[in-house]
Design an enzyme around this catalytic site. Structure first.
Site, PDB file in Angstrom:
ATOM      1  N   LYS A 199       0.812  -1.234   0.000  1.00  0.00           N
ATOM      2  CA  LYS A 199       0.000   0.000   0.000  1.00  0.00           C
ATOM      3  C   LYS A 199       0.837   1.273   0.000  1.00  0.00           C
ATOM      4  O   LYS A 199       0.301   2.366  -0.143  1.00  0.00           O
ATOM      5  CB  LYS A 199      -0.888   0.013   1.257  1.00  0.00           C
ATOM      6  CG  LYS A 199      -2.018  -0.978   1.207  1.00  0.00           C
ATOM      7  CD  LYS A 199      -2.956  -0.802   2.386  1.00  0.00           C
ATOM      8  CE  LYS A 199      -2.543  -1.554   3.617  1.00  0.00           C
ATOM      9  NZ  LYS A 199      -2.547  -3.004   3.549  1.00  0.00           N
TER      10      LYS A 199
ATOM     11  N   ALA B 120      -8.239  -6.720   0.238  1.00  0.00           N
ATOM     12  CA  ALA B 120      -7.472  -7.883  -0.223  1.00  0.00           C
ATOM     13  C   ALA B 120      -8.022  -8.421  -1.550  1.00  0.00           C
ATOM     14  O   ALA B 120      -7.972  -7.736  -2.563  1.00  0.00           O
ATOM     15  CB  ALA B 120      -7.439  -8.954   0.847  1.00  0.00           C
TER      16      ALA B 120
ATOM     17  N   LYS C 152      -6.032   2.470   3.961  1.00  0.00           N
ATOM     18  CA  LYS C 152      -6.984   1.949   2.965  1.00  0.00           C
ATOM     19  C   LYS C 152      -8.032   3.009   2.636  1.00  0.00           C
ATOM     20  O   LYS C 152      -8.422   3.182   1.472  1.00  0.00           O
ATOM     21  CB  LYS C 152      -7.657   0.677   3.487  1.00  0.00           C
ATOM     22  CG  LYS C 152      -6.685  -0.488   3.605  1.00  0.00           C
ATOM     23  CD  LYS C 152      -7.354  -1.682   4.242  1.00  0.00           C
ATOM     24  CE  LYS C 152      -6.354  -2.789   4.490  1.00  0.00           C
ATOM     25  NZ  LYS C 152      -6.869  -3.839   5.350  1.00  0.00           N
TER      26      LYS C 152
END
Ligand code: ADP
Ligand code: ASP
Ligand code: MG
Length: 820
Positions: A579, A611, A682
């Site tokens: 990430k 994921a 995220k």
């Protein structure tokens, strides 16, 4: 009558001589046979090397000895295997031959030069000795032999080194020999005699031409060329291992292939037999039962097929320009007439009317001659400035595509040129048109292998290609390799050629451009001593013709993420589960995307959020179709989903964290999960994806832990200390339960783009209410999806699902390709 020609590798040693004799014996049962022989493999090259060294006054003793030894070894070993073989007689011939040769070499040494007539006489010695040895074998098997002396019977026209044959005169002479029809005919290839009766040769590989001449002179039913490959391939099989065998070719196609460099046939071979429609078979001496390639008037293969890719290397290009070129046609005519008068091959020409210039390519070895011929011819124009001094570009190659009627198949040129452009190969000149059956480009010699491999791949391989370079072989990388291995049959069925060309961790790099065998990649990886650097992977693309290289980052390494732009600009797609690149500063985030667009490469990171859940791809599809996000709520952490699920069942926070840790749901240090930073990353990726230009620091994070917990030196002590928070959480959980709610750790993007990560109490109506046990859920409230949101739900952590997500990103790098 059938003529069989055996090349050098077919006669490389005693065993092969005897094998060739067996093939001849098999054929003789059915019809009369004429045999044309080359020199044993390497002999011609050795003789040339000795001449060159002698001219340079270098010591040649060992080379002469080595060359003689080739023959003596052949004789000795045949003598052990062949009854009645006239070993002694032949040994004397060879000894005498080399005594003569040594004397000639001494003469060359004294003169420091070798005139062409002497040169020709030396380099064909191997052909003469091959015939003498084969005669010995066949006579000891009781066959009657007639030897045709090519110096007396084949009339050569032209110079000593590259003569053509006068077929009419040669036919008369050979037919006048009245060879009895129970004799096997033997003739040395490569050789003829000029009008004065002097020996001349027919150019490198000339034995093929000798065979077709003999077929024509004797009006044979068949001409067979026996060599070291199964027939004619779509490209030189030694350069392109997956070249395809052609079962048949027309005479014209074969002429074109050989003219443009398919060395399996001398360029002059086909014309004489084409005139008489004598079929020609190319056969493999080591596999006599293989079908071979048939060259005849009618092609049984589909006409539209591309026949092959050929190359000629060591070419130079003359570029002629100047004010006098306004009268281009006159100058052009003079250039070509004077070059052709000197019997120099012009391989390709291009002319520009805009610039009034002409380019033409010749073999590099002729540069000095052509330059002096032209200087002589145009000395007035050069003196008066009507022509500029010649610009000569050296070290070039010509790559050609051969296909009937190529002019009417523009898609072939398009694929050809775009394949070269993809491989970053600069084109110096292009020619199409002089022949209807080929298109040729001139490129640098250094790009040759790359060019033909890439072009062959694009034009002949209908499979889709992916070349993978994987960095990071922890849980995800390792699982990915297993998944690829298990899917090998599926990939094959789908015609996807997925090769793992490189595997690396932070220390080592294993490379195998043929594909690392996945059943035991670990063993190969352990044994490799090659250290890992990014540069080494990037350099590969410069060395090898890669079609669809994909760099996969399965690490968590920030430094590596800063190399993505480097990979993309060098021609790799980048697929990452890491990430870091998407969560560093916005300027780098944008730079990656700009570079990917500029270099037409894909940057894929679907596993960065959720994921294996197809989050990014779906989100992009929504946005592409005109939808806009209003707000977002989601559970983005598998570990926190698990822990909050356990809290709901009355399990204390410390115990729930311990349980999550034990089943591998947390990071090695669970504080990385509990701090909320991973969820924030995220969320940042999602927010940027929908267009909010924010940084990680703009996201408000509710840390589950007090600041002091970060200072605890080790994980064990932290887990102990965590118990202190148990009562607090138990109370909070109970209070909410009484209200019919559960606690969830949620990432939120609100309608004005503010992002936060926090604990929320949600009731039964909320799509996040039932999300626990490690599941992720992402609720997108958008223009199209409201009031009921689009919810993506499923396991959002774990090696299997993450690796599967990386796998599907890899497959997304494939271009849509239609067949040629
Ligand atoms: P020989 O000694 O039998 O005359 P050559 O070495 O002259 O053999 O020619 C055979 C070689 O030609 C093959 O080994 C192959 O490497 C090369 N070659 C080049 N282009 C082609 C092609 N299109 N098809 C088959 N062989 C080719
Ligand atoms: N021996 C010669 C050469 O190597 C001729 C031939 O093999 O055809 O070029
Ligand atoms: Mg040859």
């Amino acid at each position: 009558m059938r003529i069989l020609k055996f090349g050098g590798t077919s006669l490389a040693n005693a065993e092969r001589f005897l094998h060739v004799a067996n093939i001849i014996e098999n054929k003789i049962k059915y019809e009369q046979i004429g045999i044309v022989l080359s020199a044993p493999a390497t002999v011609t090259n050795c003789l040339i090397k000795i001449i060159e060294k002698t001219i340079k006054q270098e010591n040649i003793e060992s080379y002469v000895h080595e060359t003689k030894h080739i023959f003596l070894k052949i004789l000795k070993e045949i003598n052990l295997l062949q009854n009645k073989f006239p070993y002694k007689k032949l040994k004397i011939i060879i000894d005498e031959e080399f005594i003569k040769l040594k004397k000639i070499f001494y003469g060359i040494h004294l003169l420091s030069q070798c005139p062409d007539n002497i040169y020709a006489n030396i380099i064909c010695r191997g052909e003469i000795l091959s015939v003498i040895i084969m005669k010995g074998i066949l006579e000891s098997r009781n066959y009657k032999i007639t030897i045709i002396d090519p110096v007396k019977n084949l009339l050569g026209i032209g110079n000593y080194m590259e003569s053509e044959i006068d077929i009419i005169e040669s036919s008369k002479r050979i037919n006048a020999m009245n060879i009895p029809n129970d004799h096997i005919i033997l003739m040395s290839g490569f050789i003829a005699g000029n009008k004065k009766g002097e020996l001349v040769v027919l150019g490198r590989n000339g034995s093929d031409y000798s065979a077709s001449i003999l077929s024509s002179c004797l009006n044979a039913n068949y001409c067979e060329i026996w060599t070291d490959v199964d027939g004619i391939y779509t490209c030189d099989p030694k350069k392109v291992p997956d070249a395809k065998l052609l079962t048949s070719l027309t005479y014209q196609e074969a002429i074109e292939l050989s003219y443009f460099g398919a060395k399996v046939l001398h360029p002059r071979t086909i014309s004489p037999i084409a005139k008489l429609k004598i079929p020609c078979l190319i056969k493999n001496t080591s596999k006599p039962s293989a079908m071979g390639t048939l060259i005849c008037a009618e092609n049984k293969e589909k006409k539209e097929n591309i026949k092959g890719i050929t190359y000629l290397n060591n070419i130079s290009m003359f570029h002629i320009v100047g004010p006098g070129m306004e009268n281009a046609s006159e100058i052009t005519a003079r250039i070509f007439s004077v070059i052709s008068y000197n019997k120099i091959w012009v391989m390709l020409t291009t002319q520009s009317s805009a610039e009034n210039s002409i380019n033409f390519c010749i073999p590099q070895k002729n540069i000095m001659r052509v330059e002096s011929i032209l200087k002589n011819e145009f000395h007035l124009e050069l003196k008066n400035g009507l022509l500029n001094s010649f610009n000569i570009i050296k070290n070039l190659s010509i790559v050609s595509i051969i296909s009937s009627d190529i002019q009417n198949k523009p898609h072939i040129s398009a694929y050809f040129l775009s394949a070269l452009a993809n491989a970053k190969i600069n084109i110096v000149a292009i020619a199409q048109g002089s022949s209807k059956n080929s298109i040729s480009v001139v490129i640098s010699n250094s790009h040759l292998t790359n060019a033909i491999k890439t072009t062959h791949q694009v034009l002949f391989n209908k499979n889709q290609i992916i070349e993978i370079f994987l960095i990071g072989i922890g849980g995800i990388g390792n699982t990915l390799l297993q998944q690829i291995y298990h899917q090998k049959n599926w990939l094959k069925e789908k015609k996807i050629d997925l090769k793992i060309c490189g595997i690396a961790n932070s220390k080592k790099l294993l490379i195998n451009m043929q594909g690392i065998p996945l059943e035991n990649w670990k063993k190969y990886f352990e044994n490799t001593k090659n250290s890992f650097t990014v540069k080494k992977i990037i350099n590969i693309i410069k060395e090898y013709p890669l079609i669809n290289p994909v760099l996969i980052d399965c690490t968590a390494d920030e430094h590596l993420s800063y190399q993505y732009t480097n990979f993309l600009s060098n021609g790799f797609h980048v697929v990452t589960s890491n990430k870091k690149a998407n969560t560093t500063d916005l300027s780098y985030y944008k730079k990656i995307r700009n570079i990917a667009v500029k270099f037409k490469k894909k940057f894929l990171y679907d596993t960065n959020v959720g994921a294996g859940l197809p989050v990014i791809d779906n989100l992009q599809n929504l946005l592409n179709s005109g939808d806009t996000l209003i707000h977002f709520r989601g559970i983005l952490s598998g570990s926190l989903s698990f822990i909050f699920g356990q809290l709901e069942e009355g399990i204390p926070l410390s115990q729930a964290t311990q349980n999550a840790k034990e089943i591998g749901f947390t990071e090695p240090d669970p504080r990385d999960d509990l701090s909320g930073i991973d969820v924030a990353r995220k969320l940042l990726i999602l927010a940027r994806e929908v267009g909010y230009e924010i940084e990680l620091k703009d996201i408000k994070i509710e840390n589950l832990l007090p600041d002091t917990f970060q200072d605890i030196p080790n994980v064990k002590n932290f887990m102990e200390k965590l118990k202190e928070l148990d009562p607090l959480f138990s109370v909070r959980v109970r209070q909410e339960k009484n209200k019919g709610k559960v606690l969830r750790f949620v990432g939120i993007i609100d309608p004005i783009g503010q992002c936060q990560v926090k604990i929320e109490a949600v009731d039964k109506e909320d799509p996040l209410y039932t999300i626990k046990n490690g599941e992720n859920a992402l609720a997108f409230y958008s223009k199209y999806y409201q009031p009921i949101p689009l919810v993506l739900r499923g396991y959002g952590a774990g090696n299997n699902v993450t690796a599967a997500g990386v796998f599907s990103d890899i497959l997304r790098t494939l271009p849509c390709k239609s067949g040629v």
